[in-house]
Design a protein around this motif. Structure first.
Motif, PDB file in Angstrom:
ATOM      1  N   ASP A  72      11.250 -65.676   9.438  1.00  0.00           N
ATOM      2  CA  ASP A  72      12.058 -67.402   8.869  1.00  0.00           C
ATOM      3  C   ASP A  72      11.838 -68.383   8.146  1.00  0.00           C
ATOM      4  OD1 ASP A  72      12.321 -66.491  11.019  1.00  0.00           O
ATOM      5  OD2 ASP A  72      11.103 -67.405  12.910  1.00  0.00           O
ATOM      6  N   ALA A  73      10.786 -68.216   7.044  1.00  0.00           N
ATOM      7  CA  ALA A  73      10.446 -68.622   6.020  1.00  0.00           C
ATOM      8  C   ALA A  73      11.779 -68.429   5.031  1.00  0.00           C
ATOM      9  CB  ALA A  73       8.987 -68.742   5.284  1.00  0.00           C
ATOM     10  N   ALA A  74      11.953 -67.683   4.886  1.00  0.00           N
ATOM     11  CA  ALA A  74      13.630 -67.491   3.807  1.00  0.00           C
ATOM     12  C   ALA A  74      14.485 -68.215   3.545  1.00  0.00           C
ATOM     13  CB  ALA A  74      13.946 -65.286   3.343  1.00  0.00           C
ATOM     14  N   PRO A  75      15.471 -68.144   4.968  1.00  0.00           N
ATOM     15  CA  PRO A  75      16.167 -68.693   5.181  1.00  0.00           C
ATOM     16  C   PRO A  75      15.491 -70.294   4.955  1.00  0.00           C
ATOM     17  CG  PRO A  75      16.066 -68.358   6.768  1.00  0.00           C
ATOM     18  CD  PRO A  75      15.217 -67.671   6.715  1.00  0.00           C
ATOM     19  N   ASN A 117       2.145 -50.727  18.270  1.00  0.00           N
ATOM     20  CA  ASN A 117       2.325 -50.848  17.157  1.00  0.00           C
ATOM     21  C   ASN A 117       2.779 -52.113  16.378  1.00  0.00           C
ATOM     22  OD1 ASN A 117       4.107 -50.162  14.776  1.00  0.00           O
ATOM     23  ND2 ASN A 117       5.257 -48.818  15.398  1.00  0.00           N
ATOM     24  N   PRO A 118       2.548 -52.695  15.652  1.00  0.00           N
ATOM     25  CA  PRO A 118       2.545 -53.986  14.998  1.00  0.00           C
ATOM     26  C   PRO A 118       3.617 -54.121  14.164  1.00  0.00           C
ATOM     27  CG  PRO A 118       0.317 -53.456  14.374  1.00  0.00           C
ATOM     28  CD  PRO A 118       0.674 -52.915  15.619  1.00  0.00           C
ATOM     29  N   PHE A 119       3.727 -52.708  13.554  1.00  0.00           N
ATOM     30  CA  PHE A 119       4.579 -52.780  12.051  1.00  0.00           C
ATOM     31  C   PHE A 119       5.815 -52.420  12.701  1.00  0.00           C
ATOM     32  CE2 PHE A 119       0.262 -51.780  10.768  1.00  0.00           C
ATOM     33  CZ  PHE A 119      -0.593 -53.401  10.336  1.00  0.00           C
ATOM     34  N   LYS A 120       5.981 -52.065  14.401  1.00  0.00           N
ATOM     35  CA  LYS A 120       7.528 -51.220  14.259  1.00  0.00           C
ATOM     36  C   LYS A 120       8.206 -52.238  13.769  1.00  0.00           C
ATOM     37  CE  LYS A 120      10.863 -50.973  17.620  1.00  0.00           C
ATOM     38  NZ  LYS A 120      10.348 -51.867  18.921  1.00  0.00           N
ATOM     39  N   ASP A 121       8.679 -53.465  14.065  1.00  0.00           N
ATOM     40  CA  ASP A 121      10.384 -54.343  13.020  1.00  0.00           C
ATOM     41  C   ASP A 121       9.588 -54.687  11.562  1.00  0.00           C
ATOM     42  OD1 ASP A 121      11.210 -52.814  15.162  1.00  0.00           O
ATOM     43  OD2 ASP A 121      10.816 -54.941  16.299  1.00  0.00           O
ATOM     44  N   SER A 122       8.729 -54.492  10.905  1.00  0.00           N
ATOM     45  CA  SER A 122       8.053 -55.575  10.188  1.00  0.00           C
ATOM     46  C   SER A 122       8.694 -55.489   8.584  1.00  0.00           C
ATOM     47  CB  SER A 122       6.778 -55.579   9.198  1.00  0.00           C
ATOM     48  OG  SER A 122       6.146 -54.111   9.409  1.00  0.00           O
ATOM     49  N   LYS A 127      12.587 -56.720   4.760  1.00  0.00           N
ATOM     50  CA  LYS A 127      13.319 -56.483   3.037  1.00  0.00           C
ATOM     51  C   LYS A 127      14.400 -57.119   4.045  1.00  0.00           C
ATOM     52  CE  LYS A 127      14.898 -52.261   3.398  1.00  0.00           C
ATOM     53  NZ  LYS A 127      14.807 -50.842   4.277  1.00  0.00           N
ATOM     54  N   GLN A 128      15.394 -57.602   4.970  1.00  0.00           N
ATOM     55  CA  GLN A 128      16.694 -59.416   5.367  1.00  0.00           C
ATOM     56  C   GLN A 128      15.778 -60.005   4.346  1.00  0.00           C
ATOM     57  OE1 GLN A 128      16.946 -58.463   9.037  1.00  0.00           O
ATOM     58  NE2 GLN A 128      18.098 -56.002   8.943  1.00  0.00           N
ATOM     59  N   ALA A 129      14.981 -60.681   4.632  1.00  0.00           N
ATOM     60  CA  ALA A 129      14.098 -62.119   4.206  1.00  0.00           C
ATOM     61  C   ALA A 129      14.348 -61.665   2.528  1.00  0.00           C
ATOM     62  CB  ALA A 129      12.846 -62.084   5.044  1.00  0.00           C
ATOM     63  N   LEU A 130      13.421 -60.689   2.148  1.00  0.00           N
ATOM     64  CA  LEU A 130      13.502 -60.718   0.485  1.00  0.00           C
ATOM     65  C   LEU A 130      14.760 -60.400  -0.078  1.00  0.00           C
ATOM     66  CD1 LEU A 130      12.312 -60.670  -1.968  1.00  0.00           C
ATOM     67  CD2 LEU A 130      11.150 -58.532  -1.469  1.00  0.00           C
ATOM     68  N   ARG A 131      15.838 -59.741   0.587  1.00  0.00           N
ATOM     69  CA  ARG A 131      17.475 -59.835   0.405  1.00  0.00           C
ATOM     70  C   ARG A 131      17.876 -60.753   0.740  1.00  0.00           C
ATOM     71  NH1 ARG A 131      18.431 -55.915  -2.880  1.00  0.00           N
ATOM     72  NH2 ARG A 131      19.390 -57.489  -4.520  1.00  0.00           N
ATOM     73  N   ASP A 148      16.157 -54.041  -6.206  1.00  0.00           N
ATOM     74  CA  ASP A 148      16.206 -53.380  -4.904  1.00  0.00           C
ATOM     75  C   ASP A 148      14.858 -54.534  -4.065  1.00  0.00           C
ATOM     76  OD1 ASP A 148      16.689 -50.898  -2.890  1.00  0.00           O
ATOM     77  OD2 ASP A 148      14.065 -50.823  -2.584  1.00  0.00           O
ATOM     78  N   ALA A 149      15.182 -54.315  -3.381  1.00  0.00           N
ATOM     79  CA  ALA A 149      13.955 -54.949  -1.584  1.00  0.00           C
ATOM     80  C   ALA A 149      13.133 -54.436  -1.485  1.00  0.00           C
ATOM     81  CB  ALA A 149      15.133 -55.813  -0.944  1.00  0.00           C
ATOM     82  N   TRP A 150      13.109 -53.491  -1.287  1.00  0.00           N
ATOM     83  CA  TRP A 150      11.708 -53.020  -0.878  1.00  0.00           C
ATOM     84  C   TRP A 150      11.140 -51.933  -2.392  1.00  0.00           C
ATOM     85  CZ3 TRP A 150       8.838 -52.000   2.396  1.00  0.00           C
ATOM     86  CH2 TRP A 150       7.680 -51.044   2.640  1.00  0.00           C
TER      87      TRP A 150
END
Length: 186
Positions: A72-75, A117-122, A127-131, A148-150
């Motif tokens: 959420d910090a990105a925007p 699975n805490p990492f499922k959507d991380s 990647k979206q935030a960084l992109r 590349d974001a990744w």
């Protein structure tokens, strides 16, 4: 039947429990007691269990809270500062997030062992935030367009891992070098 919204005092208690859990799991690891977390949050153990019926539920909420804050910090950063400055600021926050995640490592392993699975959507969220930050910086003519974001996330993770052996000033210098690489060839 829709769930009722949480009362304001209950939400404050939940938020304080999550903040205390992040601190505790990051600093003391999985051996920290739930009683100690409740005490640090200024609530009783019954309040902790009302919000988080298991230790795993608390670990999961603490990790997801840190992840959500970073994403959420990105925007928010983009609305407050120039894109390249927002990107560099987010990079600092990513390293802090990774440091917290590393500190929570044993607690997260216990959560995974219990079937969570805490990492499922991380990965996708990061990647979206960084992109978003990269695209804004490219559009402003501040960085090269072929990033590349990744690849950036892997690079930032490497800086964070190196940071375990480095001083805070060195981490900043490493992130500045990474930013210089992003500016090269723009």
């Amino acid at each position: 039947m829709a769930a009722r919204p949480m009362r304001a005092d209950a939400q404050r208690n939940r938020d304080r429990l999550i903040e205390a859990a992040v601190r505790a799991f990051s600093q003391d690891g999985p051996e920290v007691t739930l009683e100690a977390i409740a005490k640090d949050a200024g609530v009783g153990i019954g309040t902790l269990y009302r919000h988080f019926p298991t230790r795993e539920a608390l670990v999961d909420a603490a990790y997801r809270n840190e992840l959500t804050k970073l994403i959420d910090a990105a925007p928010a950063l983009l609305s407050a500062m120039a894109p390249d400055v927002a990107l560099r600021t987010w990079m600092d926050r990513f390293v802090a997030y990774m440091t917290t995640k590393q500190g929570m490592g044993d607690a997260l392993k216990a959560l995974i062992a219990s079937g969570g699975n805490p990492f499922k959507d991380s990965r996708e969220g990061l990647k979206q935030a960084l992109r978003l930050l990269l695209d804004a910086s490219v559009d402003a003519g501040k960085i090269r367009a072929d990033v590349d974001a990744w690849d950036m996330l892997v690079s930032l993770s490497g800086v964070a891992l190196a940071g375990e052996q480095a001083k805070h000033e060195q981490i900043g210098r490493l992130l500045d070098l990474l930013m210089d690489g992003l500016r090269y060839g723009r």
